[in-house]
Design a protein around this motif. Structure first.
Motif, PDB file in Angstrom:
ATOM      1  N   SER A 130      12.616  40.497  99.564  1.00  0.00           N
ATOM      2  CA  SER A 130      11.655  39.480  99.395  1.00  0.00           C
ATOM      3  C   SER A 130      10.122  40.480  99.290  1.00  0.00           C
ATOM      4  O   SER A 130       8.759  39.432  99.117  1.00  0.00           O
ATOM      5  N   PHE A 131      10.070  40.990 100.154  1.00  0.00           N
ATOM      6  CA  PHE A 131       8.219  41.789  99.487  1.00  0.00           C
ATOM      7  C   PHE A 131       8.515  41.905  98.482  1.00  0.00           C
ATOM      8  O   PHE A 131       7.092  41.582  98.057  1.00  0.00           O
ATOM      9  N   ALA A 132       9.441  42.379  97.878  1.00  0.00           N
ATOM     10  CA  ALA A 132       8.845  43.004  96.330  1.00  0.00           C
ATOM     11  C   ALA A 132       9.348  41.511  95.439  1.00  0.00           C
ATOM     12  O   ALA A 132       7.942  41.607  94.578  1.00  0.00           O
ATOM     13  N   LEU A 133       9.231  40.916  95.738  1.00  0.00           N
ATOM     14  CA  LEU A 133       9.372  39.445  94.391  1.00  0.00           C
ATOM     15  C   LEU A 133       7.731  38.745  95.386  1.00  0.00           C
ATOM     16  O   LEU A 133       7.444  38.083  94.617  1.00  0.00           O
ATOM     17  N   LEU A 134       7.002  39.106  96.658  1.00  0.00           N
ATOM     18  CA  LEU A 134       6.146  37.963  97.036  1.00  0.00           C
ATOM     19  C   LEU A 134       4.748  38.985  96.198  1.00  0.00           C
ATOM     20  O   LEU A 134       4.024  38.137  95.133  1.00  0.00           O
ATOM     21  N   LEU A 135       5.395  40.287  96.030  1.00  0.00           N
ATOM     22  CA  LEU A 135       4.314  41.150  95.232  1.00  0.00           C
ATOM     23  C   LEU A 135       3.879  40.813  93.597  1.00  0.00           C
ATOM     24  O   LEU A 135       3.373  40.529  93.002  1.00  0.00           O
ATOM     25  N   VAL A 136       5.570  40.527  92.886  1.00  0.00           N
ATOM     26  CA  VAL A 136       5.781  40.048  91.505  1.00  0.00           C
ATOM     27  C   VAL A 136       4.974  38.154  91.730  1.00  0.00           C
ATOM     28  O   VAL A 136       4.683  39.093  90.759  1.00  0.00           O
ATOM     29  N   ARG A 212      10.320  45.915  92.566  1.00  0.00           N
ATOM     30  CA  ARG A 212       9.009  45.749  91.997  1.00  0.00           C
ATOM     31  C   ARG A 212       9.000  45.796  90.815  1.00  0.00           C
ATOM     32  O   ARG A 212       8.995  44.760  89.799  1.00  0.00           O
ATOM     33  N   THR A 213       8.831  47.612  90.497  1.00  0.00           N
ATOM     34  CA  THR A 213       9.475  47.795  89.349  1.00  0.00           C
ATOM     35  C   THR A 213      10.093  46.952  88.271  1.00  0.00           C
ATOM     36  O   THR A 213      10.605  46.812  87.290  1.00  0.00           O
ATOM     37  N   ILE A 214      11.655  47.375  88.894  1.00  0.00           N
ATOM     38  CA  ILE A 214      12.772  46.212  87.744  1.00  0.00           C
ATOM     39  C   ILE A 214      12.324  44.838  87.761  1.00  0.00           C
ATOM     40  O   ILE A 214      12.460  44.873  87.136  1.00  0.00           O
ATOM     41  N   GLU A 218      12.158  43.649  83.882  1.00  0.00           N
ATOM     42  CA  GLU A 218      12.785  42.110  83.995  1.00  0.00           C
ATOM     43  C   GLU A 218      11.300  40.999  83.716  1.00  0.00           C
ATOM     44  O   GLU A 218      11.626  40.654  82.326  1.00  0.00           O
ATOM     45  N   TYR A 219      10.528  40.917  83.944  1.00  0.00           N
ATOM     46  CA  TYR A 219       8.891  40.248  83.445  1.00  0.00           C
ATOM     47  C   TYR A 219       9.507  40.071  82.180  1.00  0.00           C
ATOM     48  O   TYR A 219       8.572  39.541  81.139  1.00  0.00           O
ATOM     49  N   THR A 220       9.353  41.316  81.544  1.00  0.00           N
ATOM     50  CA  THR A 220       9.186  41.399  79.978  1.00  0.00           C
ATOM     51  C   THR A 220       9.668  41.706  78.507  1.00  0.00           C
ATOM     52  O   THR A 220       9.449  41.039  77.675  1.00  0.00           O
ATOM     53  N   LYS A 221      10.853  41.003  79.616  1.00  0.00           N
ATOM     54  CA  LYS A 221      11.860  40.733  78.649  1.00  0.00           C
ATOM     55  C   LYS A 221      11.855  39.622  77.937  1.00  0.00           C
ATOM     56  O   LYS A 221      11.298  38.564  78.147  1.00  0.00           O
ATOM     57  N   ASP A 222      12.602  39.108  76.547  1.00  0.00           N
ATOM     58  CA  ASP A 222      12.095  37.777  75.987  1.00  0.00           C
ATOM     59  C   ASP A 222      12.485  36.737  76.599  1.00  0.00           C
ATOM     60  O   ASP A 222      11.755  35.508  76.242  1.00  0.00           O
ATOM     61  N   TYR A 223      13.784  36.882  76.954  1.00  0.00           N
ATOM     62  CA  TYR A 223      14.221  35.259  77.673  1.00  0.00           C
ATOM     63  C   TYR A 223      13.221  35.174  78.273  1.00  0.00           C
ATOM     64  O   TYR A 223      13.676  33.526  78.770  1.00  0.00           O
ATOM     65  N   ALA A 246      17.830  40.686  87.775  1.00  0.00           N
ATOM     66  CA  ALA A 246      17.348  42.055  88.375  1.00  0.00           C
ATOM     67  C   ALA A 246      18.220  42.552  89.331  1.00  0.00           C
ATOM     68  O   ALA A 246      18.016  43.357  90.045  1.00  0.00           O
ATOM     69  N   LEU A 247      18.813  40.931  89.788  1.00  0.00           N
ATOM     70  CA  LEU A 247      19.616  41.568  91.300  1.00  0.00           C
ATOM     71  C   LEU A 247      20.981  42.367  90.976  1.00  0.00           C
ATOM     72  O   LEU A 247      21.545  43.003  91.503  1.00  0.00           O
TER      73      LEU A 247
END
Lengths: 325, 443, 634
Positions: A130-136, A212-214, A218-223, A246-247
């Motif tokens: 949850s914390f990582a999702l918030l940061l992302v 968060r890094t993961i 994932e955010y940089t991927k084309d899809y 990412a999960l």
């Protein structure tokens, strides 16, 4: 897929044997049983008889690998190697120095260990994700930056201080829960709640930062770009696309520790006086009870290998690319 | 006086020499120079590096060991092994009290039965002794000394700042401002502490009356040694086996993979516990190997490093194997194979330089984890020798004191602050290094 | 009345402007192609229209009016209704552009839900059927990895169509696909556009694709449009010097006897500060004013608009800037012979990892290579052509077959005789080594200076690292490294396919020069028919591990007899002439792990009969040099 799992299972066997051999070498080859006896009985005033008695009590008086004096199969079985190492595969760990059966003791102590470890695992995972999702979600803002700084600061604090600080603040200053101890049944809750919170806090810094890094990777991927080009909202992209992909690494990375939960946490159990396997191990280390330590090494390794196996299975289940091939 | 070089000292010096040599080498290789320049251009990186260097300086002073010559005609030497740091801090080391005292206190922490006057807090032997009977001047004296110390710190910083001018000129693009700002904070703190330490126990004393500041400073060496020597010990094996497994493939790969999977499947703490227990037996059985208690403690420290190394090389080895597998398929490696270049040469010229950033990152990332691990292990009783001063042993003894009423908080607080600063600096530095060296780092 | 009106669109990354003042219009139902080499800003322009720029980039100024709405002023929520709803977009890499853990159907349903409000399974299936995916109901439940590249791109198109867009932006939609699949996808796009009256913005670097698809063309260079023209006028006479050079650099535009026109130098790096014309440094017709003043837009009667100082447009495309080279003498010394070469990779399954089958990557290949000649090995991805190259070189041990070098049996590496030039100019040089060390790798005593000169570089470059060089220069370094050991045979594995057209021409010229000077023999592995025509003496066409047709360049390219060769040639989009009636091969190439019985090509072959199902056809010899493996070589 079944063939794959069978192969993995077969691969686990030589590893377990390897672990066994390493432990055996560590405990019986590095030092002779005589050394161990002298060490435990006190180096100075020790008689050969006392040493011999100590060895017989523990079954260390037999030869290491080959008993020439015995007959038939006993030549191989009436040895330290067979008695102390091979028997472990049958979950026969012998007796502790206090005379209790180690296997039975392990069975008794598993409950309290799980009572702490399972909530720690579930809540810790949930909190970190949850914390990582918030940061992302707020990535590249000051909130994200502050969050990362907080994570780094939190992971720079030794786990010992989390425990000491938690005990001091919650138990001594606020008097909310007992400082340590354990009880069976529902009353266990008041003993468990503090260790759980402390463990979750101690672990959240490093795992949230890692997740968060993961997520960001994932955010940089084309899809993700494709999903945005479809007109999906940012939240939808995060939860349906990024989170789901990412999960896979996050969950499979976590599965490996599930079996190890049985072992509990050494520190937490020792500090909070929880009669689990962790405190059992610590007590054995302090009392130099070699039999118990050896048993715990074996069980720990077996559980880890089980964890690897579960990771493989969860990977094949979670990722359609592997599941369907 | 007789110099004593403990094994850990020798390895620590070796490590520093390697660090300096690779620094010189890195300045000649372009891509390394560029990456390090990125580290130097980062404010956080320079500030963290300054802090780490201060810690290294303390550890270095604490690694120059000697035995004092005893008075008398015969050439006999003291049993205790001292370090240059001990010599510098002779005052702190020798001014011990009877038992606990709070930071900057003039009186003991616990009441005692005094001669004829009932129970009261006795005056400390050293803390605030210069005040004499004039206890009313206690607070003004502290303030006075602190200001004096801050002033000295500022002067020291100015001197350093002037001395650093050529550095700043030589490399004007680096984030010197961050480095010197950190240095200013350090100088001011050190100045104030040094001034106050003349008359007081700045961080109080522990159960047996030892100065906590002294203990904290001595702990630094242990932490740094564990954080660095462990990596040094495991590095050659991890790199060699990782590259070999990845490049050779086949049964060699299988054997190496089996080796590290097996070692990896033993839970780290348990393997360490078992190994330390066994090693303890060995050390106890052979008292004749060690001339002094210091050598004995040193042997245990090194053995701990070796054991930690054995449990932690597997991660790096697997990482390097994976990377080598990837690099092996790259076209420049295939081109080299087509040119008939030998396998060993391909490994050393094509693979190794291209995985060095992973090794680099692993070294700095592991450091903070190892410092933290030392505390936990020593606490559990499977860490350093109980007589070795370390953060772990400090916390261990301090924990009992928490139960006292009122609480003895200063030992823990001192250990906490120093460890936190050290580990935080290491973590921040590791992040900067990773960003600078990892081509795929996500910002 | 235009559907899309882009004015002065400028995108900034840091201080640089990778897109700088781009303006164009797009009418409903029209196809506008943005043409340019890599890094010219064409893809960023497309992303800017959708407001999907990467985090580092931002729109600095300009306006994008779409059907009367100013998109640059829209909120994110408003933009979401536009994305996928009124403007659809498809991307270059179908392999990575689909979410790997969601079924294709679910991904299309998502788009339907976002814009039509509801997503029923029937509409998903109908969309998949509309893009020509066979058995759409089953395919909707499949994951992307279960589909071929062409199929994935079709699914992407279906997703883009879900919102019934008025405009489709296609960013290099076929660059990652094989040429026969590319032809299928381009035909599909044209057909869909006709049916739905969609406008299309096509982003591409391929003049052939432009010729086939576009109504109007915008040529981009270094972030700016330099020419906007109607299709026919553009292909009749490109007006901007850069456009003309692009045409002249195409290998199709020259034959072996000529040199290709090249554009000297390379594209200016991002962040260059320009004064005057951005193309001035590379332009053959540069005037002094070009270096000081930015050129104005000029409009010609043909409808072409050009940003150039030159007053008049030279109407002819200049070919052969370097004159002609003499045909080398016919010396037939056979250097290399391969007979019945096979490379099979085992497929391992089960508990014991036993080999249950083989991927027949190379399945009985014969070829001969003579000194000073070029043999082109042509085929689509996965046909085994690269494996042939590696097996001959000795990097990949063959499963069966014989190799002869100078008539003597040979196996393993022969570093001094054979060398290889690889495809990826970035992967083929060790980033940690200096150029001098790279070149001298095979022979430490090599004369690096003269080797560098030989490939058109300068000796002082020896002290630098690869990252300082452009793709074309890196490929030159790789060639110098191979030449250092003095080989007679050079195996070139797609050495130009990662390069821009203008740079490709430089490398092709270099290769022909080296062949003349050193008498090198090339085994040239490629999928690019245009390159083959320019460079090769003989051609061998591979399909699924076997050579299906071989002969001289003229025999194969102008008198192809195998239906696969014919389909391959027909699928190449050409710039000259209108699109003729094409022979389209349906479907995807089968897997080499499980090739069809009989002739491997029969499931896709228009001429296949029962006989083709039975056995693989034997070689039919048509002339001394021309042979084909087909039952019906007409």
């Amino acid at each position: 897929m079944l063939a794959y799992l069978i192969r993995r299972l077969l691969y686990a066997l030589p590893i377990l044997i390897g672990v066994n051999v390493i432990t055996f070498a560590l405990f019986f080859i590095v030092n002779t049983p005589d050394d161990m006896a002298r060490m435990q009985l006190g180096v100075k005033r020790v008689t050969p008889e006392a040493i011999e008695k100590w060895k017989v009590e523990r079954g260390y008086d037999k030869p290491l690998f080959w008993n020439g004096a015995a007959s038939g199969t006993d030549k191989a079985t009436e040895t330290i190697f067979f008695g102390k190492s091979v028997r472990m595969f049958m979950l026969d760990f012998g007796r502790a120095d206090d005379g209790r059966d180690i296997a039975r003791e392990i069975g008794l102590r598993m409950g309290p260990s799980l009572a702490v470890a399972v909530p720690v695992f579930v809540l810790g995972m949930f909190a970190a994700i949850s914390f990582a999702l918030l940061l992302v979600y707020f990535r590249a803002t000051y909130l994200d930056f502050a969050g990362v700084v907080l994570c780094v600061a939190m992971m720079s604090i030794s786990g010992l201080f989390y425990i000491i600080g938690g005990q001091w603040l919650v138990s001594k200053v606020w008097h909310l829960v007992p400082i340590s101890g354990y009880a069976e049944g529902l009353t266990a809750a008041k003993f468990i709640i503090l260790p759980v919170i402390v463990s979750v806090l101690a672990g959240i810094g490093s795992s949230a930062r890692w997740y968060r890094t993961i997520f960001l990777e994932e955010y940089t991927k084309d899809y993700v770009r494709t999903a945005r080009a479809k007109g999906l909202s940012e939240r939808f992209v995060l939860f349906r696309h990024v989170l789901r992909n990412a999960l896979i690494p996050i969950l499979t990375g976590a599965v490996v520790v599930i079996p190890a939960l049985f072992m509990g946490s050494l520190l937490i159990e020792a500090f909070f006086g929880i009669p689990g396997l962790g405190s059992y191990t610590i007590d054995a280390i302090n009392a130099q009870d070699f039999g118990v330590v050896r048993a715990m090494v074996f069980i720990g390794s077996a559980l880890y290998i089980l964890g690897l196996l579960l990771t493989d299975i969860s990977y094949t289940l979670a990722d359609p690319r592997i599941r369907l091939q | 006086m007789k110099f004593v070089v403990l094994w850990s000292d020798a390895l620590f010096f070796l490590l520093l020499a390697v660090a300096v040599a690779s620094g010189i080498w890195a300045s000649r290789v372009e891509h390394l120079r560029l990456s390090w320049r990125k580290v130097g251009q980062s404010q956080v990186g320079m500030a963290a590096a300054t802090l780490l260097l201060a810690f290294v300086a303390v550890a270095l002073l604490d690694s120059l060991h000697y035995r004092e010559r005893l008075p008398g005609d015969k050439e006999t030497y003291a049993v205790e092994v001292r370090s240059a740091l001990d010599a510098l801090l002779t005052g702190l080391r020798t001014r011990t009290e009877k038992t606990y005292s709070a930071p900057l206190a003039t009186h003991s922490f616990a009441k005692e039965t005094l001669d004829g006057e009932g129970r009261d807090f006795p005056r400390l032997k050293h803390g605030g002794a210069h005040l004499g009977e004039n206890l009313a001047a206690h607070e003004t004296d502290i303030a006075h000394k602190a200001v004096q110390g801050l002033g000295m710190g500022l002067v020291a910083w100015l001197v350093l700042w002037l001395l650093g001018a050529p550095l700043r000129r030589a490399a004007p693009h680096l984030a010197w401002s961050a480095a010197f700002a950190t240095l200013l904070v350090l100088c001011l703190a050190a100045g104030a502490v040094a001034a106050l330490a003349q008359g007081y126990h700045v961080l109080g004393t522990d159960k047996v009356g030892q100065d906590v500041l002294y203990l904290t400073l001595k702990s630094i060496r242990t932490g740094l040694l564990i954080g660095t020597l462990t990596t040094l010990i495991m590095l050659p094996a991890a790199v060699f086996l990782g590259l070999l497994a990845g490049y050779a493939g086949g049964w060699i790969d299988d054997v190496i993979q089996y080796l590290y999977t097996t070692l990896n499947s033993i839970p780290g703490v348990l393997l360490i516990a078992a190994a330390v227990l066994m090693m303890q037996v060995v050390i106890d059985m052979h008292p004749e190997w060690f001339a002094t208690a210091a050598e004995r403690a040193d042997a245990r420290l090194l053995a701990l490093c070796a054991i930690l190394g054995i449990t932690s090389w597997t991660g790096l080895c697997r990482l390097l194997r994976g990377e080598t597998l990837k690099l092996r398929e790259l076209e420049y490696v295939q081109a080299a194979q087509a040119l008939g270049v030998s396998g060993l040469r391909i490994l050393s010229r094509h693979i190794l330089p291209n995985v060095m950033h992973i090794v680099m990152i692993a070294i700095v990332m592991d450091f903070s984890g190892l410092v933290l691990a030392e505390a936990v292990l020593s606490y559990v009783g499977i860490g350093v020798d109980p007589n070795t001063i370390s953060f772990g042993t400090m916390i261990n003894t301090a924990r009992m004191e928490l139960a006292r009423e009122p609480m003895v908080w200063w030992s823990l607080a001192a250990a906490f602050v120093f460890m936190f600063v050290l580990v935080l600096a290491a973590n921040l530095f590791a992040d900067v290094v990773r960003d600078a060296f990892d081509p795929r780092a996500v910002k | 009345m235009s559907l899309l009106k882009v004015r002065d669109l400028t995108v900034g990354i840091g201080a640089a402007q990778p897109v700088d003042g781009v303006s164009f219009d797009l009418a409903p139902g029209e196809t506008f192609a943005l043409l340019g080499e890599s890094g010219c800003g064409k893809s960023l322009t497309a992303l800017a229209l959708m407001r999907l720029l990467p985090a580092a980039a931002r729109i600095e100024r300009g306006s994008v009016r779409f059907a009367g709405d100013e998109l640059c002023g829209f909120t994110e929520a408003q933009m979401r209704a536009v994305r996928g709803g009124r403007i659809g977009m498809i991307f270059q890499e179908p392999g990575t552009s689909l979410n790997p853990v969601m079924t294709v159907g679910a991904q299309i349903a998502e788009a339907l839900k976002a814009h039509a409000g509801k997503a029923d399974a029937e509409r998903v299936v109908a969309l998949l059927a509309a893009v020509g995916i066979p058995d759409p109901a089953r395919r909707a439940t499949e994951y992307p990895f279960q589909m071929s590249g062409g199929m994935k791109q079709r699914a992407m198109i279906a997703m883009a169509l879900a919102g019934e867009p008025e405009l489709l932006i296609a960013d290099e939609p076929t660059t990652a696909l094989d040429v026969t699949i590319q032809a299928q996808v381009l035909d599909l796009l044209r057909e869909l556009q006709r049916q739905r009256g969609m406008a299309m913005l096509l982003i591409t670097h391929d003049l052939g694709v432009v010729a086939k698809m576009a109504d109007r063309i915008g040529v981009m260079y270094a972030g700016q449009l330099v020419e906007v023209a109607p299709r026919d006028a553009f292909f009749a006479a490109p007006a901007h010097p850069y456009s003309r050079r692009l045409f002249a650099a195409l290998p199709e535009m020259a034959t072996r006897q000529q040199r290709l026109a090249t554009i000297p130098g390379s594209v200016p790096p991002l962040g260059t500060a320009f004064r005057g014309c951005r193309f001035a440094d590379r332009c053959g017709e540069v005037l002094s004013v070009c270096r000081t003043q930015a050129p104005p837009w000029r409009e010609y009667a043909s409808g072409q608009r050009v940003r150039c100082h030159l007053e008049t447009v030279s109407q002819t495309v200049k070919v052969g800037a370097g004159g002609t080279a003499p045909e080398p003498e016919e010396t037939v010394t056979l250097l290399l012979e391969a007979h019945d070469l096979k490379v099979h990779f085992p497929i391992r399954r089960g508990v014991l990892q036993r080999a249950v089958g083989h991927v027949r990557a190379v399945d009985g290949v014969d070829l001969q290579l003579a000194a000073g000649r070029t043999l082109a090995l042509v085929g689509e991805s996965g046909c085994g052509k690269t494996t042939v190259g590696k097996a001959i070189l000795g990097l990949q041990p063959p499963t069966a077959g014989t190799l002869k070098l100078d008539g003597k049996p040979h196996s393993g590496l022969a570093p001094a005789r054979m060398q290889m030039v690889f495809q990826d100019p970035f992967g083929s040089l060790n980033p940690r080594m200096r150029v001098g060390a790279i070149v001298a790798e095979g022979r430490p005593d090599a004369d690096v200076d003269s080797l560098l000169l030989q490939v058109g570089l300068t000796p002082e470059m020896a002290g630098r690292y690869p990252h300082e060089f452009s793709g074309g220069q890196r490929q030159r370094i790789a060639i110098a490294r191979a030449l250092a050991v003095g080989p007679q045979i050079l195996i070139c594995d797609e050495p130009t396919s990662a390069l821009d057209v203008s740079v490709q021409a430089q490398i092709l010229n270099l290769l022909t020069d080296l062949q003349e000077r050193l008498g090198l023999a090339y085994l040239f592995i490629t999928h690019n028919i245009g390159v083959v025509d320019f460079l090769a003496h003989e051609v061998a066409v591979m399909y699924l591990g076997r050579i299906v047709e071989r002969g001289t360049v003229d025999e194969v390219l102008r008198g192809a007899r195998h239906p696969y060769t014919q389909a391959l040639l027909a699928a190449v989009p050409r710039i000259e002439g209108a699109a003729s009636e094409r022979l389209l091969v349906p479907g995807d190439p089968p897997s080499p792990a499980n090739p069809p019985a009989g002739c491997h090509f029969h499931p896709r072959c228009p001429r296949a009969t029962a006989r083709c199902h039975g056995a693989y056809p034997e070689t039919a010899v048509l002339s001394a040099t021309h042979s084909v493996r087909c039952y019906f070589p007409d």
